[in-house]
Scaffold this motif. Structure first.
Motif, short mmCIF file in Angstrom:
data_model
loop_
_atom_site.label_atom_id
_atom_site.label_comp_id
_atom_site.label_asym_id
_atom_site.label_seq_id
_atom_site.Cartn_x
_atom_site.Cartn_y
_atom_site.Cartn_z
N SER A 1 0.86 -1.19 0.00
CA SER A 1 0.00 0.00 0.00
C SER A 1 0.89 1.24 0.00
CB SER A 1 -0.89 0.01 1.24
OG SER A 1 -0.08 0.11 2.41
N GLY A 2 0.31 2.38 -0.19
CA GLY A 2 1.10 3.60 -0.15
C GLY A 2 1.61 3.99 -1.52
N ASN A 3 2.12 5.20 -1.64
CA ASN A 3 2.55 5.71 -2.95
C ASN A 3 4.06 5.88 -3.04
OD1 ASN A 3 2.91 7.79 -1.22
ND2 ASN A 3 1.55 9.22 -2.24
N ILE A 4 4.80 5.19 -2.18
CA ILE A 4 6.27 5.30 -2.21
C ILE A 4 6.92 4.05 -2.78
CG2 ILE A 4 6.47 6.98 -0.35
CD1 ILE A 4 6.97 3.27 0.37
N SER B 1 7.40 2.65 -5.68
CA SER B 1 8.24 2.64 -6.87
C SER B 1 9.62 3.26 -6.64
CB SER B 1 7.54 3.38 -8.01
OG SER B 1 7.37 4.74 -7.66
N ILE B 2 9.83 3.95 -5.53
CA ILE B 2 11.10 4.66 -5.35
C ILE B 2 12.00 4.02 -4.31
CG2 ILE B 2 10.07 6.84 -6.07
CD1 ILE B 2 10.00 7.66 -3.13
N ILE B 3 11.65 2.85 -3.84
CA ILE B 3 12.45 2.25 -2.77
C ILE B 3 12.80 0.80 -3.07
CG2 ILE B 3 11.56 3.73 -0.92
CD1 ILE B 3 9.59 1.55 -0.26
N SER C 1 3.45 -0.51 -11.50
CA SER C 1 2.07 -0.11 -11.79
C SER C 1 1.07 -0.84 -10.90
CB SER C 1 1.74 -0.37 -13.26
OG SER C 1 1.70 -1.76 -13.52
N LYS C 2 1.52 -1.99 -10.36
CA LYS C 2 0.67 -2.78 -9.46
C LYS C 2 1.17 -2.74 -8.02
CE LYS C 2 -0.75 -6.05 -13.04
NZ LYS C 2 -0.80 -7.47 -13.46
#
Length: 115
Positions: free
Chosen positions: A25-28, A30-32, A74-75
């Motif tokens: 969950s969450g929007n971080i 893709s960057i970690i 994207s998923k």
């Protein structure tokens, strides 16, 4: 707050395959870096494979050439494709990430490989 949910574990015969999924969950996401760990009965938890935000990967020596970690941003999902499974791969597999000084673990998924 980040939540991780693993799925895909089960019972498989030696030489078989499984694909584990870790949905976040969450929007971080893709960057970690996201990692798979495992813990066998009576043993310490060990790192299996991490994957960075730019999809660089590493593998424990014990799984090189058999396991593949990949991600679909994207998923919000990281996968662990496990081929040529061995009885010694039997463990609870956990998804992990670290964000802003906090450690996040999934609940784990059991993988059992019978000989």
């Amino acid at each position: 707050q980040v939540q991780l949910v693993e799925s895909g574990g089960g019972l498989v015969q030696a030489g078989g395959s499984l694909r584990l999924s870790c949905a976040a969950s969450g929007n971080i996401f893709s960057i970690i870096t996201v990692s798979w760990y495992r813990q066998a009965p009576g043993k310490q938890r060990e790192l299996v494979a991490p994957i960075t935000s730019d999809t660089s990967t590493q593998y424990a020596d014990s799984v090189k050439g058999r396991f593949t970690i990949f991600r679909d941003n994207s998923k919000n999902t990281v996968y662990l494709q496990m081929n040529s499974l061995k009885p010694e791969d039997t463990a609870v597999y956990y998804c992990y990430l670290r964000w802003r000084g906090n450690d996040y673990w999934g609940q784990g998924t059991q993988v059992t490989v019978s000989s």
